[in-house]
Design a protein around this motif. Structure first.
Motif, PDB file in Angstrom:
ATOM      1  N   TYR A  46       4.044  25.225  -1.758  1.00 47.66           N
ATOM      2  CA  TYR A  46       5.092  24.280  -1.405  1.00 47.66           C
ATOM      3  C   TYR A  46       4.529  23.163  -0.520  1.00 47.66           C
ATOM      4  CZ  TYR A  46       9.000  22.374   1.279  1.00 47.66           C
ATOM      5  OH  TYR A  46       9.867  21.536   1.910  1.00 47.66           O
ATOM      6  N   GLU A  47       3.754  23.562   0.509  1.00 46.34           N
ATOM      7  CA  GLU A  47       3.190  22.565   1.423  1.00 46.34           C
ATOM      8  C   GLU A  47       2.211  21.642   0.697  1.00 46.34           C
ATOM      9  OE1 GLU A  47       3.990  21.798   4.478  1.00 46.34           O
ATOM     10  OE2 GLU A  47       5.524  23.341   4.549  1.00 46.34           O
ATOM     11  N   VAL A  50       4.141  40.210   0.426  1.00 43.91           N
ATOM     12  CA  VAL A  50       3.581  39.348   1.466  1.00 43.91           C
ATOM     13  C   VAL A  50       2.691  38.272   0.855  1.00 43.91           C
ATOM     14  CG1 VAL A  50       1.963  39.285   3.414  1.00 43.91           C
ATOM     15  CG2 VAL A  50       3.721  41.054   3.313  1.00 43.91           C
ATOM     16  N   ARG A  58       4.175  19.188  -1.403  1.00 44.68           N
ATOM     17  CA  ARG A  58       4.842  18.195  -0.555  1.00 44.68           C
ATOM     18  C   ARG A  58       3.841  17.145  -0.099  1.00 44.68           C
ATOM     19  NH1 ARG A  58       7.164  17.804   4.849  1.00 44.68           N
ATOM     20  NH2 ARG A  58       5.691  19.323   5.598  1.00 44.68           N
ATOM     21  N   HIS A  59       2.643  17.608   0.262  1.00 43.83           N
ATOM     22  CA  HIS A  59       1.620  16.692   0.749  1.00 43.83           C
ATOM     23  C   HIS A  59       1.129  15.784  -0.379  1.00 43.83           C
ATOM     24  CE1 HIS A  59      -1.348  15.315   3.588  1.00 43.83           C
ATOM     25  NE2 HIS A  59      -2.286  15.477   2.670  1.00 43.83           N
ATOM     26  N   LYS A  62       3.661   3.363  -3.717  1.00 43.12           N
ATOM     27  CA  LYS A  62       3.021   2.057  -3.630  1.00 43.12           C
ATOM     28  C   LYS A  62       4.016   0.990  -4.070  1.00 43.12           C
ATOM     29  CE  LYS A  62      -1.292   1.603  -4.806  1.00 43.12           C
ATOM     30  NZ  LYS A  62      -2.573   1.659  -5.530  1.00 43.12           N
ATOM     31  N   GLY A  84       2.717  13.453   5.564  1.00 49.49           N
ATOM     32  CA  GLY A  84       3.113  14.003   4.272  1.00 49.49           C
ATOM     33  C   GLY A  84       4.516  13.629   3.843  1.00 49.49           C
ATOM     34  N   TYR A  85       5.123  12.672   4.514  1.00 52.17           N
ATOM     35  CA  TYR A  85       6.459  12.242   4.094  1.00 52.17           C
ATOM     36  C   TYR A  85       6.345  11.385   2.831  1.00 52.17           C
ATOM     37  CZ  TYR A  85       7.651  13.769   8.814  1.00 52.17           C
ATOM     38  OH  TYR A  85       7.814  14.501   9.962  1.00 52.17           O
ATOM     39  N   PRO A  86       7.395  11.355   2.031  1.00 46.21           N
ATOM     40  CA  PRO A  86       7.293  10.674   0.735  1.00 46.21           C
ATOM     41  C   PRO A  86       7.042   9.171   0.862  1.00 46.21           C
ATOM     42  CG  PRO A  86       9.555  11.370   1.164  1.00 46.21           C
ATOM     43  CD  PRO A  86       8.704  11.989   2.217  1.00 46.21           C
ATOM     44  N   SER A  87       6.108   8.694   0.053  1.00 45.52           N
ATOM     45  CA  SER A  87       5.851   7.261   0.025  1.00 45.52           C
ATOM     46  C   SER A  87       5.394   6.861  -1.364  1.00 45.52           C
ATOM     47  CB  SER A  87       4.791   6.878   1.065  1.00 45.52           C
ATOM     48  OG  SER A  87       3.543   7.442   0.737  1.00 45.52           O
ATOM     49  N   THR A 120       2.578  14.644  -3.097  1.00 49.22           N
ATOM     50  CA  THR A 120       3.499  13.592  -3.525  1.00 49.22           C
ATOM     51  C   THR A 120       3.550  12.452  -2.524  1.00 49.22           C
ATOM     52  OG1 THR A 120       5.312  14.760  -2.495  1.00 49.22           O
ATOM     53  CG2 THR A 120       5.003  15.129  -4.839  1.00 49.22           C
ATOM     54  N   ALA A 121       3.064  12.714  -1.311  1.00 48.55           N
ATOM     55  CA  ALA A 121       3.172  11.682  -0.282  1.00 48.55           C
ATOM     56  C   ALA A 121       1.964  10.755  -0.244  1.00 48.55           C
ATOM     57  CB  ALA A 121       3.336  12.339   1.086  1.00 48.55           C
ATOM     58  N   GLN A 122       0.908  11.101  -0.926  1.00 46.59           N
ATOM     59  CA  GLN A 122      -0.300  10.291  -0.834  1.00 46.59           C
ATOM     60  C   GLN A 122      -0.159   9.000  -1.633  1.00 46.59           C
ATOM     61  OE1 GLN A 122      -2.854  11.187   1.256  1.00 46.59           O
ATOM     62  NE2 GLN A 122      -1.329  12.731   1.778  1.00 46.59           N
ATOM     63  N   ALA A 123      -0.382   7.873  -0.956  1.00 44.73           N
ATOM     64  CA  ALA A 123      -0.257   6.592  -1.642  1.00 44.73           C
ATOM     65  C   ALA A 123      -1.608   6.025  -2.026  1.00 44.73           C
ATOM     66  CB  ALA A 123       0.473   5.603  -0.752  1.00 44.73           C
ATOM     67  N   PRO A 171      -5.572   6.249  -3.266  1.00 43.91           N
ATOM     68  CA  PRO A 171      -6.405   7.143  -4.040  1.00 43.91           C
ATOM     69  C   PRO A 171      -7.774   7.408  -3.421  1.00 43.91           C
ATOM     70  CG  PRO A 171      -6.447   4.955  -5.000  1.00 43.91           C
ATOM     71  CD  PRO A 171      -5.529   4.908  -3.819  1.00 43.91           C
ATOM     72  N   GLN A 225       0.820  -1.218   0.000  1.00 45.26           N
ATOM     73  CA  GLN A 225       0.000   0.000   0.000  1.00 45.26           C
ATOM     74  C   GLN A 225       0.850   1.263   0.000  1.00 45.26           C
ATOM     75  OE1 GLN A 225      -3.406  -0.075   2.868  1.00 45.26           O
ATOM     76  NE2 GLN A 225      -2.443  -2.006   3.414  1.00 45.26           N
ATOM     77  N   ILE A 233       4.768  35.630  -0.920  1.00 47.40           N
ATOM     78  CA  ILE A 233       5.455  34.705  -0.004  1.00 47.40           C
ATOM     79  C   ILE A 233       4.467  33.690   0.564  1.00 47.40           C
ATOM     80  CG2 ILE A 233       6.660  34.529   2.218  1.00 47.40           C
ATOM     81  CD1 ILE A 233       7.957  37.259   1.530  1.00 47.40           C
ATOM     82  N   ILE A 234       3.296  34.176   0.997  1.00 38.79           N
ATOM     83  CA  ILE A 234       2.280  33.268   1.548  1.00 38.79           C
ATOM     84  C   ILE A 234       1.879  32.228   0.510  1.00 38.79           C
ATOM     85  CG2 ILE A 234      -0.109  33.112   2.376  1.00 38.79           C
ATOM     86  CD1 ILE A 234       0.346  35.856   3.705  1.00 38.79           C
ATOM     87  N   ILE A 270       4.532  29.587   0.078  1.00 39.02           N
ATOM     88  CA  ILE A 270       4.561  28.613   1.176  1.00 39.02           C
ATOM     89  C   ILE A 270       3.402  27.630   1.053  1.00 39.02           C
ATOM     90  CG2 ILE A 270       4.284  28.339   3.689  1.00 39.02           C
ATOM     91  CD1 ILE A 270       5.849  30.989   3.981  1.00 39.02           C
TER      92      ILE A 270
END
Lengths: 181, 173
Positions: free
Chosen positions: B18-19, B8, B22-23, A179, A174-177, B25-28, B30, A93, B11-12, B15
């Motif tokens: 970026y967040e 301002v 980052r979030h 499947k 949110g750390y890289p993962s 790319t981490a979702q495995a 669906p 997963q 910059i906001i 950020i």
């Protein structure tokens, strides 16, 4: 700076709100990056490896998720070899990019695969073991996996400290993962 | 002043973007099974060779337990779930177990040893994904009579909390 803020507060309340929001965002972001975990340098330092029974939270043989992410994202060479010693269904997963699947180290097939993988590696290879199947104190896999590498003479083994599980402590943060296969 | 505002805002925005990146790319997984969404249906075969379809339990409160034989907190919970099945069956509760073991071999003996009195089937990657990812055990869902997920418990949870959730759903109209 004070004059600027004072002027903004009087003339442009929206600007003041935006500035405070920015300061809060930057502060929270910095805090999240620095509040926990050893530095990447600490994580890679060579130390005498204690027995697996000493893998208590906070011990030097553990690496926190935050610290491992910093190691993986740093430009320095010397990235660790990451070995997953947990259940296949969880690995399928989601797992840490680049992590190699060994199988549950609580079972002979997992230990054998780990032993085979590690056999030809230099004993000072930086290795990170992880599982994340269940809460840290209940994980059946990280301690046998660590013990095996310790017995083989590896000197730079870290175990990823996953307090609750891989979902909560890694993916949800949110750390890289990726499947798996 | 306009320049300051623009800086301002830029910059906001940077950020936030970026967040968000980052979030993302981490979702495995669906799909996410969140509270109050319709519980994803599944059709499996249980340990006794009988079909196990979640949809057949519509109208009942379902305690859906993702567990494994190697999981200590799961092993602690299961006797309580056996008890729940005995105590609340007549009030409309159905416990369903999904084993996340890598193969069936240890599950059968475990089922007998723990005298499990509810259907258990072997889970898979696809089922785990539609339930939002089962990335650690135990994970227990409480599903209302209307088929919607009403609670999700992750990790070792006080069993009285789960029982209270079961009772509340059984009493709900």
């Amino acid at each position: 700076m004070t004059d600027v803020l004072k002027g903004c507060a009087l003339k442009r309340p929206l600007v003041t709100i935006a500035l405070l929001f920015l300061v809060g965002l930057v502060g929270a972001h910095s805090f999240a990056r620095t509040a926990t975990g050893p530095s990447p340098t600490q994580a890679q330092s060579s130390q005498a490896q204690p027995a697996a029974s000493e893998l208590t939270p906070g011990s030097a043989q553990l690496i926190t998720p935050e610290a491992l992410v910093r190691v993986l994202q740093s430009a320095d060479a010397g990235k660790p070899l990451i070995l997953n010693v947990g259940p296949h269904l969880i690995y399928m997963q989601a797992h840490i990019p680049g992590a190699e699947y060994m199988g549950p180290a609580s079972e002979s097939r997992g230990i054998e695969r780990l032993r085979t993988r590690a056999k030809s590696l230099p004993r000072d290879q930086f290795i990170v073991l992880y599982c994340g199947c269940c809460p840290w104190n209940h994980c059946p896999n990280v301690r046998p996996g660590y013990s095996e590498l310790y017995a083989m003479g590896f000197t730079k083994v870290k175990v990823l400290y996953i307090a609750d599980n891989f979902g909560t402590d890694w993916v949800d943060k949110g750390y890289p993962s990726v499947k798996g296969q | 002043m306009k320049k300051i505002i623009l800086i301002v805002v830029a910059i906001i925005l940077a950020i936030v973007l970026y967040e968000a990146a980052r979030h993302r790319t981490a979702q495995a997984g669906p799909v996410s099974a969140t509270n109050h969404s319709l519980a994803p249906d599944f059709s499996l075969t249980d340990l006794n060779g009988q079909p196990l379809d979640l949809s057949t339990y519509r109208g009942k409160v379902v305690l859906l337990d993702f567990w494994a034989t190697w999981c200590t907190p799961c092993r602690a919970e299961i006797p309580h779930f056996v008890e729940f099945q005995n105590n609340y069956r007549d009030h409309g509760l159905q416990v369903v177990g999904i084993s996340m073991d890598d193969d069936l071999k240890p599950v059968g003996p475990f089922y007998k040893e723990y005298k499990m009195n509810y259907p258990v089937a072997l889970g898979n990657d696809k089922l785990a994904q539609v339930y939002g990812g089962i990335l650690g055990l135990p994970v227990t869902f409480l599903i209302g009579r209307d088929g919607h997920i009403q609670a999700k418990y992750v990790g070792a949870v006080d069993i009285s909390t789960i029982e209270q959730g079961v009772k509340s759903l059984l009493q709900a109209k």
